[in-house]
Design an enzyme around this catalytic site. Structure first.
Site, PDB file in Angstrom:
ATOM      1  N   SER A 136      17.190 -17.822   1.044  1.00 41.43           N
ATOM      2  CA  SER A 136      17.976 -17.940   2.275  1.00 41.43           C
ATOM      3  C   SER A 136      18.384 -19.395   2.420  1.00 41.43           C
ATOM      4  CB  SER A 136      17.120 -17.510   3.471  1.00 41.43           C
ATOM      5  OG  SER A 136      17.712 -17.860   4.706  1.00 41.43           O
ATOM      6  N   TYR A 149       9.406 -17.844   8.885  1.00 39.25           N
ATOM      7  CA  TYR A 149      10.402 -17.387   7.921  1.00 39.25           C
ATOM      8  C   TYR A 149      10.762 -18.500   6.945  1.00 39.25           C
ATOM      9  CZ  TYR A 149      14.674 -15.106   6.208  1.00 39.25           C
ATOM     10  OH  TYR A 149      15.649 -14.540   5.409  1.00 39.25           O
TER      11      TYR A 149
END
Length: 281
Positions: A136, A149
């Site tokens: 990501s 995350y």
């Protein structure tokens, strides 16, 4: 690797995983599509003689071993592994429970390790293979409300970069993918979890963050079907990239990270370069 390859894809029951499986099948490849709920995977992908659906909870090493065995039994090899399955625990670090952070890391960091560990012996024996891991932009830069995350994605980055020289002598390549905001199902209620406890000092900022994340679901600019096609395309290159920055917003983020790192390096270059031992005359 052969022109027509065998793809093993995690989290193929919805979102980007489904799109990658469809793109690989459309490209003439054989696909092992996995997920915790095989009925959901079957519903998303339908039937094809080139498709095998296998149960796989990536947090369970035994599931990974079973899915790999089923892949080899059915198709004889595994050429491309796509570590796609993930989740999202959103919240301020102080409000996230240790259990939530553990679940984040278990799925988004340790899970891909479990599957890759099961696949590597097959690829080593073949003398070829490609491991694509979906990271990501959160693996490039941290962000408020995303501590857990980002920690999992930064971990993926270090793991993939360190593993590349270990497996390259066996003819195995790796690609780390850094997508920006794509209209996947990551922000749906099924994938996004918020901190379980609240601390009053964070109330106002938490309300704004939760409003943003909930409202942004379905509004992301990136098309996951196009990303899936791009991954199938670059997987066929003789020398695939070690990293693929995916999406115009991700390109902007990567450029910002590079510029900031350069600025921080230059700001203390003289002091940083003066820290060696002074050799005796």
């Amino acid at each position: 690797m052969a022109t027509n390859k065998v793809w093993l894809i995690t989290g193929a029951g919805r979102g980007l995983g489904t799109d990658i499986a469809k793109a690989a099948l459309a490209g003439g490849h054989q696909v092992v599509a996995t997920g915790r709920n095989t009925d959901k995977v079957a519903k998303a992908l339908g039937k094809s003689p080139e498709l095998l659906i296998a149960k796989l909870d990536i947090t369970k090493p035994a599931d990974a071993a079973s899915a790999v065995k089923a892949s080899v039994d059915q198709f004889g090899r595994i050429d491309v592994l796509v570590n796609n399955a993930a989740n999202f625990y959103a919240g301020f670090f102080e409000e996230l429970s240790p259990e939530q952070i553990e679940r984040q890391l278990s799925t988004s960091l340790v899970g891909p390790m479990n599957v890759t560990r099961a696949v590597l012996p097959i690829m080593r024996k073949q003398g070829s293979g490609l491991i694509i891991t979906i990271s990501s932009t959160a693996g490039l830069i941290g962000f408020e409300f995303g501590t857990a995350y980002a920690a999992s994605k930064f971990g993926l980055e270090g793991w993939m970069q360190s593993m590349q020289p270990e497996v390259e002598p066996f003819g195995i390549n790796t690609i780390t993918v850094n997508p920006g905001f794509f209209r996947t199902e990551l922000l749906t209620e099924e994938s996004t979890n918020f901190a379980e406890r609240t601390i009053e000092d964070y109330n106002e900022r938490r309300a704004k963050q939760m409003e943003f994340w909930k409202s942004y679901n379905g509004q992301q600019s990136g098309d996951p079907a196009k990303l899936a096609l791009a991954l199938v395309r670059i997987s066929g290159q003789e020398n695939p990239p070690r990293r693929f920055i995916a999406g115009a917003d991700a390109v902007g983020t990567a450029e910002q990270v590079a510029a900031t790192l350069r600025q921080q390096t230059d700001a203390y270059r003289k002091l940083s370069s003066s820290l060696s031992f002074d050799d005796a005359a």
